[in-house]
Design a protein around this motif. Structure first.
Motif, PDB file in Angstrom:
ATOM      1  N   TRP A 125       0.844  -1.190   0.000  1.00 39.43           N
ATOM      2  CA  TRP A 125       0.000   0.000   0.000  1.00 39.43           C
ATOM      3  C   TRP A 125       0.879   1.240   0.000  1.00 39.43           C
ATOM      4  O   TRP A 125       1.777   1.375   0.820  1.00 39.43           O
ATOM      5  CB  TRP A 125      -0.919   0.013   1.220  1.00 39.43           C
ATOM      6  CG  TRP A 125      -2.025   1.014   1.060  1.00 39.43           C
ATOM      7  CD1 TRP A 125      -2.039   2.285   1.521  1.00 39.43           C
ATOM      8  CD2 TRP A 125      -3.247   0.830   0.361  1.00 39.43           C
ATOM      9  NE1 TRP A 125      -3.215   2.915   1.145  1.00 39.43           N
ATOM     10  CE2 TRP A 125      -3.977   2.032   0.429  1.00 39.43           C
ATOM     11  CE3 TRP A 125      -3.811  -0.254  -0.342  1.00 39.43           C
ATOM     12  CZ2 TRP A 125      -5.232   2.198  -0.154  1.00 39.43           C
ATOM     13  CZ3 TRP A 125      -5.060  -0.083  -0.917  1.00 39.43           C
ATOM     14  CH2 TRP A 125      -5.756   1.127  -0.814  1.00 39.43           C
ATOM     15  N   THR A 126       0.621   2.170  -0.933  1.00 39.72           N
ATOM     16  CA  THR A 126       1.493   3.347  -1.015  1.00 39.72           C
ATOM     17  C   THR A 126       0.747   4.662  -0.760  1.00 39.72           C
ATOM     18  O   THR A 126       1.376   5.706  -0.599  1.00 39.72           O
ATOM     19  CB  THR A 126       2.142   3.445  -2.414  1.00 39.72           C
ATOM     20  OG1 THR A 126       1.106   3.415  -3.380  1.00 39.72           O
ATOM     21  CG2 THR A 126       3.123   2.308  -2.661  1.00 39.72           C
ATOM     22  N   LYS A 127      -0.591   4.602  -0.737  1.00 48.09           N
ATOM     23  CA  LYS A 127      -1.352   5.864  -0.620  1.00 48.09           C
ATOM     24  C   LYS A 127      -1.404   6.329   0.831  1.00 48.09           C
ATOM     25  O   LYS A 127      -1.803   5.557   1.706  1.00 48.09           O
ATOM     26  CB  LYS A 127      -2.775   5.654  -1.149  1.00 48.09           C
ATOM     27  CG  LYS A 127      -2.853   5.458  -2.647  1.00 48.09           C
ATOM     28  CD  LYS A 127      -4.295   5.395  -3.123  1.00 48.09           C
ATOM     29  CE  LYS A 127      -4.413   5.716  -4.599  1.00 48.09           C
ATOM     30  NZ  LYS A 127      -3.978   4.635  -5.486  1.00 48.09           N
ATOM     31  N   LYS A 128      -1.079   7.592   1.089  1.00 46.48           N
ATOM     32  CA  LYS A 128      -1.114   8.109   2.460  1.00 46.48           C
ATOM     33  C   LYS A 128      -2.514   8.546   2.870  1.00 46.48           C
ATOM     34  O   LYS A 128      -2.784   8.742   4.038  1.00 46.48           O
ATOM     35  CB  LYS A 128      -0.116   9.271   2.653  1.00 46.48           C
ATOM     36  CG  LYS A 128      -0.620  10.634   2.185  1.00 46.48           C
ATOM     37  CD  LYS A 128       0.245  11.780   2.678  1.00 46.48           C
ATOM     38  CE  LYS A 128      -0.267  13.142   2.210  1.00 46.48           C
ATOM     39  NZ  LYS A 128      -1.476  13.610   2.864  1.00 46.48           N
TER      40      LYS A 128
ATOM     41  N   GLN B  15       0.595   2.978   6.481  1.00 45.96           N
ATOM     42  CA  GLN B  15       1.774   2.470   5.767  1.00 45.96           C
ATOM     43  C   GLN B  15       2.098   3.295   4.528  1.00 45.96           C
ATOM     44  O   GLN B  15       3.125   3.097   3.890  1.00 45.96           O
ATOM     45  CB  GLN B  15       1.518   1.035   5.298  1.00 45.96           C
ATOM     46  CG  GLN B  15       1.311   0.056   6.418  1.00 45.96           C
ATOM     47  CD  GLN B  15       0.822  -1.290   5.887  1.00 45.96           C
ATOM     48  OE1 GLN B  15       1.119  -1.672   4.762  1.00 45.96           O
ATOM     49  NE2 GLN B  15       0.080  -2.001   6.709  1.00 45.96           N
ATOM     50  N   GLY B  16       1.168   4.201   4.155  1.00 46.74           N
ATOM     51  CA  GLY B  16       1.337   4.982   2.922  1.00 46.74           C
ATOM     52  C   GLY B  16       2.413   6.027   3.069  1.00 46.74           C
ATOM     53  O   GLY B  16       2.810   6.395   4.171  1.00 46.74           O
ATOM     54  N   LYS B  17       2.860   6.529   1.927  1.00 45.22           N
ATOM     55  CA  LYS B  17       3.930   7.540   1.947  1.00 45.22           C
ATOM     56  C   LYS B  17       3.349   8.873   1.510  1.00 45.22           C
ATOM     57  O   LYS B  17       2.699   8.967   0.499  1.00 45.22           O
ATOM     58  CB  LYS B  17       5.055   7.130   1.001  1.00 45.22           C
ATOM     59  CG  LYS B  17       5.737   5.844   1.405  1.00 45.22           C
ATOM     60  CD  LYS B  17       6.702   6.065   2.566  1.00 45.22           C
ATOM     61  CE  LYS B  17       7.350   4.749   2.996  1.00 45.22           C
ATOM     62  NZ  LYS B  17       6.467   3.811   3.672  1.00 45.22           N
TER      63      LYS B  17
END
Ligand code: CP
Length: 306
Positions: A3-6, A304-306
């Motif tokens: 998962w990369t979306k903050k 977990q997002g950035k």
């Protein structure tokens, strides 16, 4: 899936795979609420701030329960006693919450686009808990989780969304989410409550309640949102109930295992009778319970997002 979306702002922004990943993650979190000690350490040391500029019972409590089940620290901002009353802007409020080292802000706001605007100004996560008439993504996620749990799948199912489509962020998020997952979605309301262009989102449109009910696997009945339009653009309540209200008699002619859903709060005797709201087909309170797992999944992933 990594998962990369903050932020979680809208189901329109997500792919089918991302929505499925949230639902799968929610499915695995459901068990936590059945334990004697209803807690896992997934967000220990993280801080979640609930920033609700509009009234809420289910969503606000559900986000708080979800965050606490993940061991996060939770702060509920009381808008009435906050500096919002002295004129502080949403962006300044958000920046101060970020400066106080919170990790996620959960925002409910009366203006469409408020969550997206805040997310653009903050490095920390923003979760949309309902923005104006735009989207209510976690409501649609918990609705889809309930349908999947009860009927075993979403792809190919016929889901009718009945009621105040025009003012409904719940309708928009459900249309995006359900159609991405392969459901056939019909919206049903009097013409004055059908917004222009809704077909372009992938929904069929009818003004005939019998058409909406025929062959439906699930019906999601929406509240008349009188507060959004000063009671101007609404049908007469008794007339609406007679023409579109869901009654026991109307349900006698539909699929035997139809799901009756409602995001709440219900206007009993306007959208549906109490007999239906509390009847054998109703999964309304199970939707509320599933809101915990859906929101645990969202908080866990955006952390977990950035
Ligand atoms: N479904 C829903 O958003 O309810 P609340 O307004 O009580 O949060």
């Amino acid at each position: 899936m990594v998962w990369t979306k903050k932020d979680l702002l809208a189901l329109e922004d997500l792919t089918k795979e991302e929505i499925e990943h949230i639902l799968d993650t929610a499915g695995s979190f459901k068990e936590v609420s059945t334990r004697d000690i209803k807690k896992v350490p997934a967000l220990r040391g993280k801080t979640v701030v609930n920033l609700f500029y509009e009234p809420s019972t289910r969503t606000r409590i559900s986000f708080e329960v979800a965050a606490k089940r993940l061991s996060a620290d939770v702060i509920n901002v009381n808008i009435e006693t906050s500096s919002v009353k002295k004129g502080e802007t949403l962006i300044d409020t958000g920046r101060n919450i970020q400066a106080l080292k919170a990790d996620i802000v959960v925002l409910r706001h009366k203006h469409s686009g408020a969550a997206a605007m805040l997310a653009r100004h903050l490095n920390i996560g923003v979760v949309n808990a309902g923005d104006g008439w735009h989207e209510h993504p976690t409501q649609a996620l918990l609705d889809m989780l309930t349908i999947k749990e009860k009927l075993g799948k979403i792809k190919g199912l016929k889901v009718s969304i009945i009621g105040d489509i025009a003012h409904s962020r719940v309708a928009r998020s459900n249309i995006w989410g359900l159609t991405k997952l392969g459901a056939i979605v019909t919206v049903c309301a009097p013409k004055m409550l059908i917004p222009v262009g809704i077909e372009q989102m992938g929904a069929k449109v009818t003004n005939d309640i019998e058409v909406a009910l025929k062959d439906a696997d699930a019906i999601n009945i929406l509240r008349m949102q009188f507060e959004r339009d000063d009671r101007v653009n609404f049908p007469v309540q008794l007339e609406y109930f007679k023409t579109f209200g869901i009654t026991k008699e109307r349900l006698e002619k539909v699929k035997k295992n139809i799901l009756v859903m409602h995001p709440g709060p219900i206007n009993r005797g306007i959208e549906m009778s109490s007999e239906v709201a509390d009847g054998e087909h109703s999964v309304i309170l199970e939707q509320v319970t599933n809101g915990i797992a859906a929101r645990m999944a969202v908080l866990y992933l955006v952390a977990q997002g950035k």
